[in-house]
Design a protein around this motif. Structure first.
Motif, PDB file in Angstrom:
ATOM      1  N   ARG A 214       0.829  -1.209   0.000  1.00 22.65           N
ATOM      2  CA  ARG A 214       0.000   0.000   0.000  1.00 22.65           C
ATOM      3  C   ARG A 214       0.863   1.259   0.000  1.00 22.65           C
ATOM      4  O   ARG A 214       0.470   2.288  -0.554  1.00 22.65           O
ATOM      5  N   GLU A 215       2.041   1.179   0.618  1.00 23.18           N
ATOM      6  CA  GLU A 215       2.929   2.337   0.633  1.00 23.18           C
ATOM      7  C   GLU A 215       3.373   2.701  -0.779  1.00 23.18           C
ATOM      8  O   GLU A 215       3.390   3.890  -1.141  1.00 23.18           O
TER       9      GLU A 215
ATOM     10  N   GLY B  54       0.352   4.107  -2.695  1.00 19.56           N
ATOM     11  CA  GLY B  54       0.021   5.445  -2.216  1.00 19.56           C
ATOM     12  C   GLY B  54       1.000   6.494  -2.698  1.00 19.56           C
ATOM     13  O   GLY B  54       0.604   7.599  -3.097  1.00 19.56           O
TER      14      GLY B  54
ATOM     15  N   LYS C 122      -0.129   9.681  -5.136  1.00 18.65           N
ATOM     16  CA  LYS C 122       0.070  11.068  -4.711  1.00 18.65           C
ATOM     17  C   LYS C 122       0.954  11.820  -5.708  1.00 18.65           C
ATOM     18  O   LYS C 122       0.694  12.996  -6.008  1.00 18.65           O
TER      19      LYS C 122
ATOM     20  N   THR D 233      -7.005   0.599  -7.471  1.00 25.21           N
ATOM     21  CA  THR D 233      -6.172   1.383  -6.560  1.00 25.21           C
ATOM     22  C   THR D 233      -7.006   2.285  -5.652  1.00 25.21           C
ATOM     23  O   THR D 233      -6.623   2.541  -4.514  1.00 25.21           O
TER      24      THR D 233
ATOM     25  N   ALA E 154      -9.720   6.038  -0.136  1.00 22.75           N
ATOM     26  CA  ALA E 154      -8.265   6.116  -0.068  1.00 22.75           C
ATOM     27  C   ALA E 154      -7.665   5.131   0.923  1.00 22.75           C
ATOM     28  O   ALA E 154      -6.462   5.190   1.189  1.00 22.75           O
TER      29      ALA E 154
ATOM     30  N   LEU F 183      -4.242   3.286   0.347  1.00 23.02           N
ATOM     31  CA  LEU F 183      -3.040   4.057   0.031  1.00 23.02           C
ATOM     32  C   LEU F 183      -2.082   4.202   1.200  1.00 23.02           C
ATOM     33  O   LEU F 183      -0.973   4.692   1.022  1.00 23.02           O
ATOM     34  N   ARG F 184      -2.503   3.809   2.398  1.00 22.92           N
ATOM     35  CA  ARG F 184      -1.707   3.994   3.607  1.00 22.92           C
ATOM     36  C   ARG F 184      -1.181   5.427   3.695  1.00 22.92           C
ATOM     37  O   ARG F 184       0.042   5.673   3.700  1.00 22.92           O
ATOM     38  N   LEU F 185      -2.091   6.362   3.790  1.00 20.50           N
ATOM     39  CA  LEU F 185      -1.721   7.761   3.945  1.00 20.50           C
ATOM     40  C   LEU F 185      -1.197   8.019   5.342  1.00 20.50           C
ATOM     41  O   LEU F 185      -1.491   7.272   6.288  1.00 20.50           O
TER      42      LEU F 185
END
Length: 386
Positions: free
Chosen positions: A203-204, A207, A211, A235, A270, A273-275
């Motif tokens: 996920r990192e 993400g 971005k 995604t 989201a 995305l591991r925000l």
């Protein structure tokens, strides 16, 4: 063809290249620094390829008094630091085996083998210390001139070497390709056909790519292509691309990935995305603000002028209506407003939880009045029970 760029003659760069080219060895600038210089864009990182083995690079640097960090020595990368600036130096490599995420590599002395393992033709351009450009694939310079993004060789082969290249294909198109020419059809078809491979990515990594894509000047056409190819659904499940081009047309601030992500969906969209926590919080505020009736001045007081403006623009995009030009003044007033009541004004009459609740009640009334109620009037409206 020769590059013309200030960084070519920078003393730190010259020091590194002089170190690596002694005794007949080869060293070449490669990748983004060459691509961006040819496009007339800024260069942040300078990557260098060399025929020297990593241990030799370390030894030469030590002998010259240059700090060397073995940042990825197993894969051939040593970071040399001169004048507090890092230079990634990587031994020429060829792939022995890949599994869609990682590659087993072997060192080589041949630039063309190193180029063959890269992703896109515009990223496989090299330059000598004097700026002379090498194009081992024979297609990179032409693609740069045409602002055309293409995989090196068979797109399916490049993607199965590393499935992150699916997302890089869209991201690099948004940043470097001619938007009028459209996306390379062969590459797009390969991305769609191999989309299942995205499930292998962390996920990192996903993400970070999303971005970077949303930070491009106008990623809307590319996001639409991702939706058509089934990539967006994998995604950002549930994302809706309709509002993004409207938002971009209304924006009058630098591109912001989280603002644009808010146009695509909420925090649940989201989730893959591991925000960072701060990004999740901001996304939640933007999405909540889009669906609320909180006026712009109150938004600015509660969240700051920048977030308030983002919400205003997102609301306008949502309903496809122009932004009211008077909003800026409202936001400025809200951002500078100072709540006139202090805890001491209610003490010792109130304390603890009762004090906190009374302050919240008065602040809500003050905000609802568009910050017009003064301290005395607010205190006079506090019920006796409070």
């Amino acid at each position: 063809m020769k590059l013309v760029a200030d960084w070519l003659t920078d003393p730190a760069t010259v020091t590194i290249m002089t170190l690596l080219t002694q005794d007949g060895h080869g060293a070449w600038f490669v990748g983004g620094c060459v691509r961006n210089a040819l496009l007339g864009r800024g260069v942040e990182d300078i990557d260098i390829a060399t025929d020297l083995r990593p241990d030799d690079v370390m030894a030469l640097a030590q002998a010259a008094g240059i700090k060397a960090v073995p940042t990825g020595i197993a894969h051939g990368t040593v970071t040399l630091i001169v004048d507090h600036r890092p230079f990634e130096v990587t031994t020429l490599r060829r792939d022995v085996a890949t599994d869609g995420r990682r590659a087993t590599i072997a060192f080589t002395d041949h630039v063309d083998e190193d180029a063959a393992r890269r992703d896109f033709t515009i990223n496989a351009l090299y330059a000598q210390a004097d700026g002379t450009v090498l194009d081992p694939t024979g297609e990179g310079l032409a693609d740069i001139q045409a602002r055309r993004l293409r995989f090196i060789g068979d797109p399916r082969d490049r993607i199965t070497e590393d499935y992150l290249r699916i997302l890089r294909f869209f991201r690099f198109h948004a940043w470097y390709a001619d938007p009028i020419a459209g996306i390379d059809s062969e590459g797009l078809a390969a991305c769609a056909a191999l989309a299942d491979g995205l499930g292998q990515l962390s996920r990192e990594r996903v993400g970070a790519e999303i971005k970077k894509l949303l930070g491009a000047p106008d990623p809307a056409p590319v996001v639409a292509a991702m939706a058509q190819a089934g990539i967006l659904a994998r995604t950002l499940p549930g994302a809706m691309a309709r509002m993004l081009p409207i938002l971009i047309a209304f924006e009058d601030a630098p591109p912001d990935p989280i603002r644009r992500l808010a146009a695509l969906g909420d925090v649940e969209v989201a989730a893959g995305l591991r925000l960072a926590n701060a990004e999740i919080t901001r996304l939640s505020i933007l999405r909540d603000g889009m669906s609320s009736a909180t006026p712009p001045d109150a938004l600015a007081y509660l969240h700051g002028a920048d977030i308030a403006w983002d919400i205003v623009v997102l609301r306008a995009s949502q309903f496809e209506t122009p932004v009211d030009p008077t909003v800026r003044a409202l936001i400025a007033r809200g951002a500078s407003a100072v709540f006139p009541v202090k805890p001491a004004d209610l003490m010792p009459r109130l304390s603890g939880a009762a004090l906190g609740q009374a302050l919240k009640t008065l602040e809500a009334r003050w905000i609802a009045s568009s910050f017009t109620l003064g301290r005395a009037e607010l205190l006079s409206r506090l019920p006796q029970s409070e």
